[in-house]
Design a protein around this motif. Structure first.
Motif, PDB file in Angstrom:
ATOM      1  N   ALA A 111      13.216 -13.976  10.806  1.00 52.42           N
ATOM      2  CA  ALA A 111      12.453 -12.983   9.736  1.00 52.42           C
ATOM      3  C   ALA A 111      13.478 -12.546   9.181  1.00 52.42           C
ATOM      4  CB  ALA A 111      11.899 -11.966  10.623  1.00 52.42           C
ATOM      5  N   ARG A 112      13.223 -12.622   7.634  1.00 57.30           N
ATOM      6  CA  ARG A 112      14.043 -11.775   6.657  1.00 57.30           C
ATOM      7  C   ARG A 112      13.091 -10.869   5.897  1.00 57.30           C
ATOM      8  NH1 ARG A 112      17.026 -14.441   8.903  1.00 57.30           N
ATOM      9  NH2 ARG A 112      18.655 -16.109   8.261  1.00 57.30           N
ATOM     10  N   LEU A 113      14.026  -9.596   5.588  1.00 55.30           N
ATOM     11  CA  LEU A 113      13.187  -8.401   4.991  1.00 55.30           C
ATOM     12  C   LEU A 113      13.023  -8.755   3.529  1.00 55.30           C
ATOM     13  CD1 LEU A 113      12.473  -5.537   5.423  1.00 55.30           C
ATOM     14  CD2 LEU A 113      15.020  -5.106   4.504  1.00 55.30           C
ATOM     15  N   LEU A 114      11.871  -8.437   3.084  1.00 54.26           N
ATOM     16  CA  LEU A 114      11.427  -8.674   1.746  1.00 54.26           C
ATOM     17  C   LEU A 114      11.866  -7.581   0.664  1.00 54.26           C
ATOM     18  CD1 LEU A 114      10.019 -10.947  -0.011  1.00 54.26           C
ATOM     19  CD2 LEU A 114       7.783  -9.715   0.191  1.00 54.26           C
ATOM     20  N   VAL A 115      12.362  -7.998  -0.175  1.00 55.74           N
ATOM     21  CA  VAL A 115      12.815  -6.594  -0.950  1.00 55.74           C
ATOM     22  C   VAL A 115      12.438  -6.794  -2.417  1.00 55.74           C
ATOM     23  CG1 VAL A 115      14.876  -6.151   0.366  1.00 55.74           C
ATOM     24  CG2 VAL A 115      14.967  -7.850  -1.589  1.00 55.74           C
ATOM     25  N   ASP A 116      12.517  -5.747  -3.227  1.00 62.43           N
ATOM     26  CA  ASP A 116      12.172  -5.732  -4.816  1.00 62.43           C
ATOM     27  C   ASP A 116      10.838  -5.636  -4.948  1.00 62.43           C
ATOM     28  OD1 ASP A 116      14.730  -6.212  -5.441  1.00 62.43           O
ATOM     29  OD2 ASP A 116      14.646  -8.464  -5.596  1.00 62.43           O
ATOM     30  N   LEU A 117      10.178  -5.049  -3.906  1.00 62.37           N
ATOM     31  CA  LEU A 117       8.673  -4.671  -3.897  1.00 62.37           C
ATOM     32  C   LEU A 117       8.707  -3.498  -4.931  1.00 62.37           C
ATOM     33  CD1 LEU A 117       7.126  -4.987  -0.396  1.00 62.37           C
ATOM     34  CD2 LEU A 117       7.066  -6.676  -2.276  1.00 62.37           C
ATOM     35  N   ARG A 118       7.772  -3.655  -6.059  1.00 59.90           N
ATOM     36  CA  ARG A 118       7.653  -2.248  -6.942  1.00 59.90           C
ATOM     37  C   ARG A 118       6.650  -1.081  -6.130  1.00 59.90           C
ATOM     38  NH1 ARG A 118       6.848  -5.481 -12.614  1.00 59.90           N
ATOM     39  NH2 ARG A 118       8.715  -6.853 -12.434  1.00 59.90           N
ATOM     40  N   THR A 119       5.943  -1.701  -5.391  1.00 59.35           N
ATOM     41  CA  THR A 119       5.044  -0.827  -4.723  1.00 59.35           C
ATOM     42  C   THR A 119       5.077  -0.789  -3.266  1.00 59.35           C
ATOM     43  OG1 THR A 119       3.278  -1.020  -6.423  1.00 59.35           O
ATOM     44  CG2 THR A 119       2.438   0.108  -4.614  1.00 59.35           C
ATOM     45  N   PRO A 120       5.891  -0.023  -2.613  1.00 61.03           N
ATOM     46  CA  PRO A 120       6.210  -0.117  -1.110  1.00 61.03           C
ATOM     47  C   PRO A 120       4.896   0.386  -0.373  1.00 61.03           C
ATOM     48  CG  PRO A 120       7.678   1.191  -2.232  1.00 61.03           C
ATOM     49  CD  PRO A 120       6.697   0.990  -3.332  1.00 61.03           C
ATOM     50  N   VAL A 121       4.792  -0.240   0.784  1.00 57.36           N
ATOM     51  CA  VAL A 121       3.654  -0.238   1.909  1.00 57.36           C
ATOM     52  C   VAL A 121       4.023   0.948   2.754  1.00 57.36           C
ATOM     53  CG1 VAL A 121       2.036  -1.162   3.386  1.00 57.36           C
ATOM     54  CG2 VAL A 121       3.029  -2.400   1.336  1.00 57.36           C
ATOM     55  N   THR A 122       3.082   1.909   2.816  1.00 57.59           N
ATOM     56  CA  THR A 122       3.222   2.989   3.917  1.00 57.59           C
ATOM     57  C   THR A 122       2.106   3.072   4.918  1.00 57.59           C
ATOM     58  OG1 THR A 122       2.118   4.619   2.537  1.00 57.59           O
ATOM     59  CG2 THR A 122       4.410   4.452   2.312  1.00 57.59           C
ATOM     60  N   LEU A 123       2.336   3.418   6.300  1.00 56.13           N
ATOM     61  CA  LEU A 123       1.212   3.773   7.126  1.00 56.13           C
ATOM     62  C   LEU A 123       1.042   5.164   7.061  1.00 56.13           C
ATOM     63  CD1 LEU A 123      -0.499   2.864   9.430  1.00 56.13           C
ATOM     64  CD2 LEU A 123       1.463   3.359  10.941  1.00 56.13           C
ATOM     65  N   GLN A 124      -0.278   5.425   6.666  1.00 56.73           N
ATOM     66  CA  GLN A 124      -0.977   6.812   6.650  1.00 56.73           C
ATOM     67  C   GLN A 124      -2.042   7.211   7.675  1.00 56.73           C
ATOM     68  OE1 GLN A 124       0.131   9.068   4.102  1.00 56.73           O
ATOM     69  NE2 GLN A 124       1.392   7.484   2.964  1.00 56.73           N
ATOM     70  N   GLN A 125      -1.898   8.491   8.091  1.00 54.35           N
ATOM     71  CA  GLN A 125      -2.718   8.822   9.302  1.00 54.35           C
ATOM     72  C   GLN A 125      -3.906   9.642   8.447  1.00 54.35           C
ATOM     73  OE1 GLN A 125      -2.931  10.924  13.409  1.00 54.35           O
ATOM     74  NE2 GLN A 125      -1.201  11.700  12.247  1.00 54.35           N
ATOM     75  N   ALA A 126      -5.182   9.128   8.343  1.00 59.77           N
ATOM     76  CA  ALA A 126      -6.148   9.951   7.838  1.00 59.77           C
ATOM     77  C   ALA A 126      -7.326  10.422   8.462  1.00 59.77           C
ATOM     78  CB  ALA A 126      -6.838   8.868   6.862  1.00 59.77           C
ATOM     79  N   THR A 127      -7.784  11.572   8.439  1.00 65.16           N
ATOM     80  CA  THR A 127      -8.981  12.085   9.114  1.00 65.16           C
ATOM     81  C   THR A 127     -10.169  12.576   8.383  1.00 65.16           C
ATOM     82  OG1 THR A 127      -6.997  13.373  10.240  1.00 65.16           O
ATOM     83  CG2 THR A 127      -9.119  14.273  10.572  1.00 65.16           C
ATOM     84  N   ALA A 128     -11.214  12.214   8.986  1.00 67.01           N
ATOM     85  CA  ALA A 128     -12.559  12.458   8.426  1.00 67.01           C
ATOM     86  C   ALA A 128     -12.881  13.948   8.013  1.00 67.01           C
ATOM     87  CB  ALA A 128     -13.674  11.851   8.956  1.00 67.01           C
ATOM     88  N   ARG A 129     -13.274  14.332   6.859  1.00 65.41           N
ATOM     89  CA  ARG A 129     -13.549  15.799   6.512  1.00 65.41           C
ATOM     90  C   ARG A 129     -14.468  16.336   7.560  1.00 65.41           C
ATOM     91  NH1 ARG A 129      -9.916  16.361   2.585  1.00 65.41           N
ATOM     92  NH2 ARG A 129     -10.267  15.153   1.000  1.00 65.41           N
ATOM     93  N   GLY A 130     -15.420  15.736   8.452  1.00 63.01           N
ATOM     94  CA  GLY A 130     -16.144  16.498   9.305  1.00 63.01           C
ATOM     95  C   GLY A 130     -15.376  16.457  10.720  1.00 63.01           C
ATOM     96  N   ALA A 131     -14.261  16.021  10.805  1.00 57.82           N
ATOM     97  CA  ALA A 131     -13.574  15.705  12.173  1.00 57.82           C
ATOM     98  C   ALA A 131     -13.029  17.074  12.696  1.00 57.82           C
ATOM     99  CB  ALA A 131     -12.705  14.720  12.158  1.00 57.82           C
ATOM    100  N   THR A 132     -13.551  18.013  13.078  1.00 52.80           N
ATOM    101  CA  THR A 132     -13.299  19.309  13.370  1.00 52.80           C
ATOM    102  C   THR A 132     -12.972  19.697  15.080  1.00 52.80           C
ATOM    103  OG1 THR A 132     -15.366  20.057  13.707  1.00 52.80           O
ATOM    104  CG2 THR A 132     -14.285  20.160  11.345  1.00 52.80           C
TER     105      THR A 132
END
Length: 374
Positions: free
Chosen positions: A300-321
């Motif tokens: 594997a080789r790291l891919l660089v020069d990306l203008r829009t980096p990718v992130t991992l986000q944790q999302a929660t539904a509005r009704g998840a109480t």
């Protein structure tokens, strides 16, 4: 005859035998005591401690009253009662606002610690009281499920045994739709750019992209690989509905590049198997191929020069109480941080060394530095 006294357990003399009724806590003072003493409820009133902390943090009675949703006069009264119960002045006022006294500064650390402990106790009791039989639905992208699902389930078993976890694997776009339809409580989303405002999101980690090739082909590629170098060889990529493919398509268009695509294959395991067998190259998240990488089956080789980096986000539904949802969110964050910190889940700070399955730590000077998106 009982004499009501606000905020004090007191009597005129040690031998009078007169009982005193506290109007704040409703308790009778002992029949025999030598000195007046503050009411225990006043001294340990958590509400007043919260008020005290709010005034400290805002530096203003009026701002603290707005934060607490009470009138300022009521707030002032409660602070005065707290000062009376402790026998010290907690604040001084001047033209610049409200400032703590030495006693107020000392109390602040204790107050925060007490309130944090009370909140933790309430949370623990509520979660374990209501978690039995609860089902928490979580969606994980197929591209990272191999890395995260088993460690997360083990963490849940150890720390949150009450609820049942229902894990769904799908593409990020499908998980987003399920969140909107209230079919999931939590979803982990691969995001290029800003996360959606439709959910409550939390940044977990950056997700670097790698060019994955057979080890025999690795010397033909620079390390790291600039985006412009991808047109040197035909790639096997997932179809356009896949997040990684969408990122590459946008990046190529933005940089005026043309991707050479030989095969379209949505199955990540089959793509890795194809490369390990000596055919083709692809661009992937590290979680998709890390086991084969460490076994020396792929390079594997790291891919660089990306203008829009990718992130991992944790999302929660509005009704998840449900209380268990908040606990699970914390466990997800802790698990992702632990896997990243111990090198199990590489974050772009390591790259393949000269031998198969060998990794070395990248120097700070040559590390790709994506921009944080959350």
């Amino acid at each position: 005859m009982m004499r009501p006294v606000a905020g004090w357990h007191a009597g005129p003399t040690a031998d009078s035998g007169i009982a005193t009724l506290c109007t704040d806590c409703g308790l009778l003072a002992p029949r025999r005591h030598a000195l007046a003493r503050p009411c225990l409820r006043l001294t340990m009133d958590f509400r007043r401690l919260r008020y005290f902390v709010a005034v400290q943090e805002t530096g203003s009675f009026s701002q603290a009253a707005l934060r607490l949703h009470i009138v300022q006069s009521a707030l002032s009264t409660q602070i005065q009662k707290l000062e009376a119960s402790l026998g010290v002045q907690l604040f001084v006022r001047d033209a610049q606002g409200v400032h703590p006294t030495a006693a107020g500064t000392r109390l602040l650390a204790h107050a925060r610690d007490i309130l944090d402990r009370v909140a933790a106790a309430e949370r623990d009791v509520k979660v374990h009281a209501h978690a039995e039989g609860a089902v928490v639905r979580i969606g994980i992208p197929s591209s990272i499920s191999r890395m995260l699902t088993v460690p997360l389930l083990k963490a849940v078993e150890a720390a949150l045994p009450g609820p049942t976890l229902q894990v769904v694997e799908a593409l990020t776009a499908e998980l987003e739709a399920m969140l909107l339809q209230d079919k999931l409580d939590i979803a982990l989303l691969m995001v290029a750019g800003e996360p959606s405002s439709s959910f409550e999101t939390q940044h977990l980690r950056h997700e670097p992209l790698y060019l994955v090739v057979h080890p025999d082909a690795a010397p033909d590629w620079p390390a790291p690989v600039p985006m412009a170098a991808l047109d040197r060889n035909a790639l096997t990529l997932p179809t356009a509905r896949h997040g990684v493919r969408q990122v590459l398509t946008r990046e190529a268009a933005g940089q005026g590049l043309r991707l050479r695509i030989k095969h379209e294959l949505d199955s990540i395991p089959r793509t890795v198997q194809l490369i390990a067998g000596g055919a083709g190259a692809s661009v992937m998240l590290v979680s998709s191929f890390v086991e084969e990488w460490r076994a020396g089956l792929v390079a594997a080789r790291l891919l660089v020069d990306l203008r829009t980096p990718v992130t991992l986000q944790q999302a929660t539904a509005r009704g998840a109480t449900h209380p268990a949802v908040a606990e699970l969110r914390q466990l997800i964050q802790e698990t992702a941080q632990r896997l990243t910190a111990d090198g199990t889940w590489p974050d772009g700070s390591i790259e393949p060394g000269p031998g198969r399955g060998v990794v070395r730590r990248r120097r700070p000077t040559d590390r790709a530095r994506p921009t944080r998106q959350s």
